[in-house]
Design a protein around this motif. Structure first.
Motif, PDB file in Angstrom:
ATOM      1  N   PHE A  76       0.835  -1.199   0.000  1.00  0.00           N
ATOM      2  CA  PHE A  76       0.000   0.000   0.000  1.00  0.00           C
ATOM      3  C   PHE A  76       0.876   1.258   0.000  1.00  0.00           C
ATOM      4  CE2 PHE A  76      -3.554  -2.713   0.938  1.00  0.00           C
ATOM      5  CZ  PHE A  76      -4.671  -2.004   0.538  1.00  0.00           C
ATOM      6  N   GLN A  77       1.946   1.239   0.777  1.00  0.00           N
ATOM      7  CA  GLN A  77       2.844   2.395   0.830  1.00  0.00           C
ATOM      8  C   GLN A  77       3.512   2.634  -0.520  1.00  0.00           C
ATOM      9  OE1 GLN A  77       6.472   2.117   3.195  1.00  0.00           O
ATOM     10  NE2 GLN A  77       6.143   4.221   3.904  1.00  0.00           N
ATOM     11  N   ALA A  78       3.997   1.588  -1.145  1.00  0.00           N
ATOM     12  CA  ALA A  78       4.669   1.734  -2.443  1.00  0.00           C
ATOM     13  C   ALA A  78       3.702   2.258  -3.500  1.00  0.00           C
ATOM     14  CB  ALA A  78       5.261   0.398  -2.884  1.00  0.00           C
ATOM     15  N   ILE A  79       2.495   1.728  -3.523  1.00  0.00           N
ATOM     16  CA  ILE A  79       1.503   2.182  -4.502  1.00  0.00           C
ATOM     17  C   ILE A  79       1.122   3.631  -4.237  1.00  0.00           C
ATOM     18  CG2 ILE A  79      -0.888   1.884  -5.274  1.00  0.00           C
ATOM     19  CD1 ILE A  79      -0.430  -1.177  -4.822  1.00  0.00           C
ATOM     20  N   SER A  80       0.901   3.974  -2.977  1.00  0.00           N
ATOM     21  CA  SER A  80       0.517   5.332  -2.618  1.00  0.00           C
ATOM     22  C   SER A  80       1.615   6.334  -2.980  1.00  0.00           C
ATOM     23  CB  SER A  80       0.200   5.404  -1.125  1.00  0.00           C
ATOM     24  OG  SER A  80      -0.184   6.700  -0.752  1.00  0.00           O
ATOM     25  N   ARG A  81       2.862   6.013  -2.632  1.00  0.00           N
ATOM     26  CA  ARG A  81       3.982   6.911  -2.948  1.00  0.00           C
ATOM     27  C   ARG A  81       4.147   7.081  -4.459  1.00  0.00           C
ATOM     28  NH1 ARG A  81       9.176   6.892   0.721  1.00  0.00           N
ATOM     29  NH2 ARG A  81       8.221   7.391   2.713  1.00  0.00           N
ATOM     30  N   THR A  82       4.001   5.988  -5.188  1.00  0.00           N
ATOM     31  CA  THR A  82       4.149   6.049  -6.639  1.00  0.00           C
ATOM     32  C   THR A  82       3.058   6.917  -7.257  1.00  0.00           C
ATOM     33  OG1 THR A  82       5.171   3.859  -6.663  1.00  0.00           O
ATOM     34  CG2 THR A  82       4.261   4.664  -8.746  1.00  0.00           C
ATOM     35  N   ALA A  83       1.826   6.710  -6.830  1.00  0.00           N
ATOM     36  CA  ALA A  83       0.716   7.491  -7.363  1.00  0.00           C
ATOM     37  C   ALA A  83       0.862   8.975  -7.025  1.00  0.00           C
ATOM     38  CB  ALA A  83      -0.611   6.950  -6.837  1.00  0.00           C
ATOM     39  N   VAL A  84       1.186   9.266  -5.778  1.00  0.00           N
ATOM     40  CA  VAL A  84       1.334  10.666  -5.359  1.00  0.00           C
ATOM     41  C   VAL A  84       2.471  11.344  -6.124  1.00  0.00           C
ATOM     42  CG1 VAL A  84       2.049  12.135  -3.426  1.00  0.00           C
ATOM     43  CG2 VAL A  84       0.238  10.453  -3.111  1.00  0.00           C
ATOM     44  N   ALA A  85       3.605  10.668  -6.215  1.00  0.00           N
ATOM     45  CA  ALA A  85       4.748  11.266  -6.914  1.00  0.00           C
ATOM     46  C   ALA A  85       4.413  11.568  -8.369  1.00  0.00           C
ATOM     47  CB  ALA A  85       5.959  10.334  -6.838  1.00  0.00           C
ATOM     48  N   THR A  86       3.780  10.635  -9.032  1.00  0.00           N
ATOM     49  CA  THR A  86       3.466  10.809 -10.448  1.00  0.00           C
ATOM     50  C   THR A  86       2.432  11.904 -10.660  1.00  0.00           C
ATOM     51  OG1 THR A  86       3.961   8.477 -10.778  1.00  0.00           O
ATOM     52  CG2 THR A  86       2.756   9.585 -12.527  1.00  0.00           C
ATOM     53  N   VAL A  87       1.376  11.885  -9.877  1.00  0.00           N
ATOM     54  CA  VAL A  87       0.321  12.899 -10.032  1.00  0.00           C
ATOM     55  C   VAL A  87       0.846  14.290  -9.691  1.00  0.00           C
ATOM     56  CG1 VAL A  87      -1.897  13.705  -9.129  1.00  0.00           C
ATOM     57  CG2 VAL A  87      -1.586  11.296  -9.726  1.00  0.00           C
ATOM     58  N   VAL A  88       1.536  14.424  -8.566  1.00  0.00           N
ATOM     59  CA  VAL A  88       2.061  15.733  -8.165  1.00  0.00           C
ATOM     60  C   VAL A  88       3.061  16.245  -9.204  1.00  0.00           C
ATOM     61  CG1 VAL A  88       3.456  16.952  -6.430  1.00  0.00           C
ATOM     62  CG2 VAL A  88       1.577  15.468  -5.710  1.00  0.00           C
ATOM     63  N   ALA A  89       3.931  15.372  -9.702  1.00  0.00           N
ATOM     64  CA  ALA A  89       4.907  15.791 -10.716  1.00  0.00           C
ATOM     65  C   ALA A  89       4.212  16.334 -11.961  1.00  0.00           C
ATOM     66  CB  ALA A  89       5.823  14.622 -11.078  1.00  0.00           C
ATOM     67  N   HIS A  90       3.155  15.675 -12.392  1.00  0.00           N
ATOM     68  CA  HIS A  90       2.437  16.133 -13.583  1.00  0.00           C
ATOM     69  C   HIS A  90       1.683  17.429 -13.316  1.00  0.00           C
ATOM     70  CE1 HIS A  90       2.953  13.038 -16.756  1.00  0.00           C
ATOM     71  NE2 HIS A  90       3.455  12.393 -15.720  1.00  0.00           N
ATOM     72  N   GLY A 146       1.604  23.471 -14.080  1.00  0.00           N
ATOM     73  CA  GLY A 146       1.391  24.736 -13.393  1.00  0.00           C
ATOM     74  C   GLY A 146       0.151  24.737 -12.523  1.00  0.00           C
ATOM     75  N   ARG A 147      -0.420  23.573 -12.256  1.00  0.00           N
ATOM     76  CA  ARG A 147      -1.619  23.475 -11.431  1.00  0.00           C
ATOM     77  C   ARG A 147      -1.295  23.522  -9.949  1.00  0.00           C
ATOM     78  NH1 ARG A 147      -6.077  21.610 -14.623  1.00  0.00           N
ATOM     79  NH2 ARG A 147      -5.583  22.470 -16.656  1.00  0.00           N
ATOM     80  N   LEU A 148      -0.041  23.266  -9.612  1.00  0.00           N
ATOM     81  CA  LEU A 148       0.430  23.362  -8.234  1.00  0.00           C
ATOM     82  C   LEU A 148       1.652  24.245  -8.237  1.00  0.00           C
ATOM     83  CD1 LEU A 148       0.399  19.628  -7.024  1.00  0.00           C
ATOM     84  CD2 LEU A 148      -1.287  21.382  -6.522  1.00  0.00           C
ATOM     85  N   GLY A 149       1.785  25.050  -7.235  1.00  0.00           N
ATOM     86  CA  GLY A 149       2.981  25.879  -7.109  1.00  0.00           C
ATOM     87  C   GLY A 149       3.796  25.444  -5.914  1.00  0.00           C
ATOM     88  N   VAL A 150       5.088  25.578  -6.020  1.00  0.00           N
ATOM     89  CA  VAL A 150       5.990  25.260  -4.921  1.00  0.00           C
ATOM     90  C   VAL A 150       6.586  26.574  -4.439  1.00  0.00           C
ATOM     91  CG1 VAL A 150       8.063  24.025  -4.234  1.00  0.00           C
ATOM     92  CG2 VAL A 150       6.510  23.004  -5.889  1.00  0.00           C
ATOM     93  N   CYS A 151       6.380  26.851  -3.165  1.00  0.00           N
ATOM     94  CA  CYS A 151       6.946  28.073  -2.582  1.00  0.00           C
ATOM     95  C   CYS A 151       8.143  27.710  -1.738  1.00  0.00           C
ATOM     96  CB  CYS A 151       5.910  28.774  -1.686  1.00  0.00           C
ATOM     97  SG  CYS A 151       4.447  29.298  -2.588  1.00  0.00           S
ATOM     98  N   ASP A 152       9.216  28.414  -1.939  1.00  0.00           N
ATOM     99  CA  ASP A 152      10.400  28.227  -1.090  1.00  0.00           C
ATOM    100  C   ASP A 152      10.291  29.190   0.078  1.00  0.00           C
ATOM    101  OD1 ASP A 152      11.638  26.299  -2.732  1.00  0.00           O
ATOM    102  OD2 ASP A 152      12.342  27.885  -4.070  1.00  0.00           O
ATOM    103  N   VAL A 153      10.022  28.641   1.256  1.00  0.00           N
ATOM    104  CA  VAL A 153       9.861  29.472   2.461  1.00  0.00           C
ATOM    105  C   VAL A 153      10.948  29.126   3.431  1.00  0.00           C
ATOM    106  CG1 VAL A 153       8.323  30.100   4.322  1.00  0.00           C
ATOM    107  CG2 VAL A 153       7.384  29.566   2.101  1.00  0.00           C
TER     108      VAL A 153
END
Length: 122
Positions: free
Chosen positions: A96-110, A115-122
């Motif tokens: 479950f952890q491997a699948i969850s991490r893989t899905a999150v990484a791929t979706v967030v990267a895309h 430009g649908r998500l922004g990363v702020c350096d704080v």
């Protein structure tokens, strides 16, 4: 939930697959999945874009993976809610952890790439 544009789906699928599968295994996995290979020029571009997406994701990976791990635990426990056996399965939890991490990484990267998500350096 919005539908994926039909024209976008094959490219999105290939891009996500490329982000998940190692570079050295990508072509073989595509063949095994019956995907039409991209032309060499398109393949080079998709390969570069994948590395760029992953590099961008790496800026938020630790936070994203912490959340993915909690989501994995929630999903794992929900999947066992009706089990009579109370014994935890470490192998299942890790799956479950491997699948969850893989899905999150791929979706967030895309999403970062689009430009649908922004990363702020704080």
């Amino acid at each position: 939930m919005p539908d994926i544009e039909l024209e976008e789906a094959p490219a999105l699928f290939r891009g996500m697959l490329r982000d998940i599968v190692s570079c050295s295994d990508y072509q073989e996995v595509c063949r095994k999945l019956g995907l039409v290979p991209a032309s060499p020029d398109v393949d080079r571009i998709e390969h570069l874009l994948s590395h760029t997406r992953i590099e961008e994701f790496n800026r938020v990976a630790s936070d994203a993976f912490r959340h993915a791990d909690v989501a994995a635990l929630v999903l794992y426990r929900l999947s066992r809610i009706h089990d009579e056996d109370d014994a935890d399965s470490e192998v299942e939890r890790q799956m479950f952890q491997a699948i969850s991490r893989t899905a999150v990484a791929t979706v967030v990267a895309h999403l970062l790439e689009k430009g649908r998500l922004g990363v702020c350096d704080v």
